[in-house]
Design a protein around this motif. Structure first.
Motif, short mmCIF file in Angstrom:
data_model
loop_
_atom_site.label_atom_id
_atom_site.label_comp_id
_atom_site.label_asym_id
_atom_site.label_seq_id
_atom_site.Cartn_x
_atom_site.Cartn_y
_atom_site.Cartn_z
N UNK A 165 65.43 -15.10 -24.52
CA UNK A 165 66.40 -15.46 -23.49
C UNK A 165 67.59 -14.52 -23.68
N UNK A 166 67.85 -13.69 -22.67
CA UNK A 166 68.94 -12.72 -22.75
C UNK A 166 70.10 -13.16 -21.87
N UNK A 167 71.26 -13.36 -22.49
CA UNK A 167 72.46 -13.73 -21.77
C UNK A 167 73.33 -12.49 -21.58
N UNK A 168 73.60 -12.16 -20.31
CA UNK A 168 74.33 -10.94 -20.02
C UNK A 168 73.39 -9.75 -20.05
N UNK A 169 72.46 -9.72 -19.09
CA UNK A 169 71.36 -8.76 -19.14
C UNK A 169 71.73 -7.38 -18.62
N UNK A 170 72.94 -7.22 -18.05
CA UNK A 170 73.39 -5.89 -17.64
C UNK A 170 72.50 -5.25 -16.59
N UNK A 171 72.04 -4.03 -16.88
CA UNK A 171 71.18 -3.31 -15.94
C UNK A 171 69.69 -3.55 -16.22
N UNK A 172 69.38 -4.39 -17.19
CA UNK A 172 67.98 -4.72 -17.45
C UNK A 172 67.27 -3.78 -18.39
N UNK A 173 68.01 -2.88 -19.01
CA UNK A 173 67.36 -1.91 -19.90
C UNK A 173 66.78 -2.58 -21.14
N UNK A 174 67.57 -3.43 -21.80
CA UNK A 174 67.09 -4.05 -23.04
C UNK A 174 65.94 -5.01 -22.74
N UNK A 175 66.04 -5.78 -21.67
CA UNK A 175 64.93 -6.69 -21.34
C UNK A 175 63.67 -5.92 -21.04
N UNK A 176 63.80 -4.79 -20.33
CA UNK A 176 62.64 -3.96 -20.04
C UNK A 176 62.06 -3.38 -21.32
N UNK A 177 62.92 -2.96 -22.21
CA UNK A 177 62.47 -2.36 -23.47
C UNK A 177 61.71 -3.37 -24.32
N UNK A 178 62.27 -4.58 -24.49
CA UNK A 178 61.59 -5.54 -25.37
C UNK A 178 60.33 -6.10 -24.72
N UNK A 179 60.30 -6.16 -23.37
CA UNK A 179 59.11 -6.66 -22.69
C UNK A 179 58.00 -5.62 -22.65
N UNK A 180 58.39 -4.36 -22.41
CA UNK A 180 57.40 -3.30 -22.21
C UNK A 180 57.02 -2.60 -23.51
N UNK A 181 58.00 -2.22 -24.29
CA UNK A 181 57.74 -1.41 -25.48
C UNK A 181 57.42 -2.27 -26.70
N UNK A 182 58.26 -3.28 -26.96
CA UNK A 182 57.96 -4.19 -28.07
C UNK A 182 56.82 -5.13 -27.69
N UNK A 183 56.78 -5.52 -26.42
CA UNK A 183 55.67 -6.35 -25.94
C UNK A 183 55.79 -7.81 -26.30
N UNK A 184 57.02 -8.37 -26.19
CA UNK A 184 57.19 -9.79 -26.47
C UNK A 184 56.48 -10.61 -25.39
N UNK A 185 56.28 -11.89 -25.69
CA UNK A 185 55.53 -12.75 -24.78
C UNK A 185 56.23 -12.91 -23.44
N UNK A 186 57.54 -13.09 -23.46
CA UNK A 186 58.27 -13.28 -22.22
C UNK A 186 59.76 -13.03 -22.44
#
Length: 228
Positions: free
Chosen positions: A53-74
């Motif tokens: 759960x990301x609070x203050x997601x900005x431009x979505x770079x970190x969420x994209x990185x952890x979802x795509x590159x690290x491959x977290x569940x959600x």
């Protein structure tokens, strides 16, 4: 307005948008050091089974990185700025992600009393990262944004990890409520806003809920807390 320019950084594609990608952000993307501390730290504490759960997601770079590159569940992104929330959705679509969701709302402490209309004024500034719940100065516009309890957001996301960058909101966000299934909290401390008393309040609130400071991952003003 986008001119078709796309930035590539650490496996993530970011479409240019004049309203979102400021010259400062564009320069950091081109240098390859945009949100570098987070990119270096997140692989050290996130696992494929984590639900973030990301609070203050900005431009979505970190969420994209952890979802795509690290491959977290959600990853569930919470972003108060409506324009940024829309950009994040476009970002995730560009990556072809199916393990993300975006909520345009403000997270409030679990023990807080919401306003009767359950909305709050969010003050938008330029650059976007200066936007906050504080009226302050240099406000470009004001948006009425829904409020949601942090404890409810955690429960809905079944979150095991929090990533928090909310421009001073970290002082109070962990007060009261229930952090539920969360076992890791990675938070940026905005000392210029919350001052030493606010830092102590943040640490005290998390300590009361059984979290400790993990110095192996923490660096400067970005701190990892783990559940004992």
């Amino acid at each position: 307005m986008s001119d078709g320019l796309v930035y590539e950084l650490n496996g993530v594609s970011l479409p240019h948008d004049d309203a979102i990608i400021t010259p400062q952000v564009a320069a950091a993307l081109k240098r390859g050091n945009y949100e570098r501390p987070e990119v270096l730290a997140t692989p050290k504490f996130l696992e494929p089974e984590d639900r973030v759960l990301e609070l203050g997601a900005g431009i979505g770079y970190i969420s994209s990185y952890v979802a795509k590159v690290i491959g977290v569940a959600h990853v569930t992104c919470v972003e108060a700025n409506p324009m940024l929330a829309d950009y994040i959705r476009r970002m995730h679509e560009m990556q072809g992600l199916s393990n993300t969701s975006v909520k345009n709302c403000v997270a409030v402490p679990g023990g807080a009393k919401l306003a009767p209309e359950k909305e709050v004024d969010f003050y938008i500034r330029e650059p976007f990262w200066s936007s906050s719940l504080d009226e302050g100065r240099d406000v470009v516009s004001v948006a009425r944004i829904p409020q949601e309890y942090l404890s409810d957001l955690i429960r809905e996301a079944d979150a095991t990890a929090l990533i928090v960058d909310i421009e001073g909101g970290e002082r109070d966000i962990f007060q009261g409520g229930d952090l539920g299934t969360v076992r890791k909290i990675y938070v940026e401390l905005h000392t210029r806003y919350i001052r030493p008393k606010g830092i102590k309040a943040c640490f005290d609130a998390l300590s009361e809920q059984g979290f400790y400071y993990d110095q192996r991952v923490s660096h400067g003003g970005v701190v990892l807390f783990r559940k004992l």
